[in-house]
Design an enzyme around this catalytic site. Sequence first.
Site: not given
Length: 673
Positions: A477, A358-360, A363, A356, A378
């Site tokens: 979140d 994400g922005g920053f 994973v 996976g 991560k």
Amino acid sequence: MAFLLFSCFIFFFPVFAQTQPTNFIFNGFNGSESSFTLDHGASISRPSGALQLTNKSRYTIGHAFYSEPIQILQGDQSSSSSSFSFSTTFVLAIVPSSSGRGGHGLAFTLSPSKQFPGAQAGHYMGIFNPENDGSPSNHIFAVEFDTVNGHNDGADSDGNHVGINNNSMNSIVSRSASYYINNTEKMEDMVLESGDRIQAWIEYDGNHVNVTICPLNISKPSKPLISYPIDLTPFLQNTMYVGFSASTGEKSSSHFILGWSFSTNGTAPVLDISKLPMPPSKEKDQSSYDRRVIGLIAALSTVTVLLLGILVYFTLYKRNVRSENLEDWELDCPHRFRYKDLHAATKGFKQSEIIGVGGFAAVYKGVLPATGTEVAVKKITQTQSTSHGLREFVAEIESLGRLRHKNLVYLQGWCKKKNDLLLIYDYIPNGSLYSLLYDQKHGFVLSWGQRFNIVKGIAAGLLYLHEEWELVVVHRDVKSSNVLIDADMNARLGDFGLARLYDHGTDSHTTNVVGTIGYMAPELARNGKASTSSDVFAYGVLLLEIVSGRKPVDSRNFFLVDWVMECHQMGRIVDAVDTELSSSYVMEEVKVVLLLGLLCAHPKPEIRPSMREIVRYLNGDERLPCIDNWDSFDSTDGNYSMFLETISSHTITKSYRSSSTDGISSSSINTGR
Ligand SMILES: *[C@@H]1O[C@H](CO)[C@@H](O)[C@H](O)[C@H]1NC(C)=O
Ligand SMILES: *[C@@H]1O[C@H](CO)[C@@H](O)[C@H](O)[C@H]1NC(C)=O
Ligand SMILES: *[C@@H]1O[C@H](CO)[C@@H](O)[C@H](O)[C@H]1NC(C)=O
Ligand SMILES: *[C@@H]1O[C@H](CO)[C@@H](O)[C@H](O)[C@H]1NC(C)=O
Ligand SMILES: *[C@@H]1O[C@H](CO)[C@@H](O)[C@H](O)[C@H]1NC(C)=O
Ligand SMILES: *[C@@H]1O[C@H](CO)[C@@H](O)[C@H](O)[C@H]1NC(C)=O
Ligand SMILES: *[C@@H]1O[C@H](CO)[C@@H](O)[C@H](O)[C@H]1NC(C)=O
């Protein structure tokens, strides 16, 4: 004579006989060998009368079970009168090896048999083995008093804990050994393997299992350490044996039971503390050695330890200065993985291991070289150095590492190297709810049963975070990409990156607005205060998302909450159900979840229910409040699309990034701090 009468009684009234209650008390076990089935290392010590489950040998097991079976009245499922309950209290003592820290623990056990063929020592506590661990055919209920970190998964990795286990060594709930001080929410920690006598109570009333422990010189705390809702009858058998199992591992302790009472009718008889035997003290144990030998050993060990210490200090010091930049405030934190191991686990952070992005963050799937455990690593790359944020974050990691619930993804540890922060989580095979709902490539549709189970699982996880742990944890979140789905299709809430801890009872302080657009409660824009009710809001949106299979917002000015509200106001709430489900769903459940979603996503925080109420609504224990009394969402500040327009564009940019990630939320460090 009495015996004869009794047998006649059994003969003529077999139905009655089946329900004979079990009731016994042992203030010490002198002369009561005949009442017990002891095997492996278990024995009754003379002359003290203590029931010893294991000695200090490594990898041993001990079982002590009450010889007579106890009857679990199951009756037919339709009659609610047939409820089984029990109450027990006992005094235990765990005396560690003279060398210092001991190992493994003991478990109060209800089992269909007094034999445990193939059971292993160590982590399996003499009850299970790797083959049958977790199998529903075990029919075993246990309350473990464990002193060691689990060896293969996160579930038990806090040593010194009490846990409830259902057919498996993975506790369904566990807490650090401690007790509530009467009339307060304050807790006092306890050390199980102190060698001191500890009293424990386990009570089951047909609905809840309560577990309480405290030192022997204190009377029973009024609030249990664990109160867990569970119905035991479906997986117990009609005839069960009750007793204790203990084991030692690589490190060892001797395990003792010093007194025990048990009842299936009413409260267990009170133990007479003054009659209980003492466990052997730690010093007495060494008496077989000559004092001078001990002195010599001690002196030699001291020298060795000093030399080793110096060596370790220099190695660590050099390594850290060169590569990992260990700062002083980091030293106390546990669960720190070595970068080298993570590098090896992920094949050098190979592109092909990425599960996976994400922005920053990315994973990776990894396999820890030492144990062969699968983990998700991560890797958060920081653009600018935010040392302050990181410092706070690391302080939280310590607490987050202690959170343990079957509906949470366990944070196993962390590691930092230069600008990279690495978080190590349990590996969850089925990926995120987001990808299951929206990724066409899976080619399958979550059934209603699976969705409803996921809805309940997330609620249980949030309830734990909000109310059942020692601190209030606001997740901040909650969204579909932060819900992972395990092999049994249970929901596990992940990514506590944005979570903040508050002491129970204190108000949250204002922080930067964080979260993901579409899940953010309106009041967050006004006061920036994340709270349990803003989590409830996000949970409400998630409920609507799970039922409708539609994202909370999309580019075409579609707002899920407003849309479902409109459907409801037109009296056609069922229109909101995912068309993929066609008509294979339970109408009543669907309605409850949709209406509950609306109630949770109410613009006024004070109207939203608590997680505890939500769980009650989902279980059908309580009816949802009448929907017609709600304020219209179309009032000026109530409309979710209006809220989105008023929220600062700055926040939207920040949050939009996290919502755009596929399956993985972006780093909290950069969006949040
Ligand atoms: C400890 O118990 C085991 C059996 O579980 C036995 O084989 C061993 O001899 C015992 N050790 C000592 C020192 O008593
Ligand atoms: C247990 O019995 C032994 C004799 O068999 C006796 O010496 C000892 O004092 C008894 N212990 C207790 C705690 O009653
Ligand atoms: C207890 O175990 C059984 C069988 O493994 C399982 O079906 C059930 O869901 C478990 N109960 C809880 C509360 O986890
Ligand atoms: C378990 O604890 C809860 C909370 O303190 C209490 O309400 C309940 O009555 C207890 N149940 C039993 C069986 O002791
Ligand atoms: C109980 O014993 C411990 C030490 O054994 C002591 O520190 C504590 O103050 C005692 N508590 C009470 C209420 O007597
Ligand atoms: C705690 O409260 C219970 C029930 O109210 C009482 O029986 C017990 O003595 C109290 N314990 C202490 C240490 O005050
Ligand atoms: C439970 O049953 C036993 C007999 O088996 C009896 O002596 C005892 O009084 C009963 N206790 C309660 C609380 O009913």
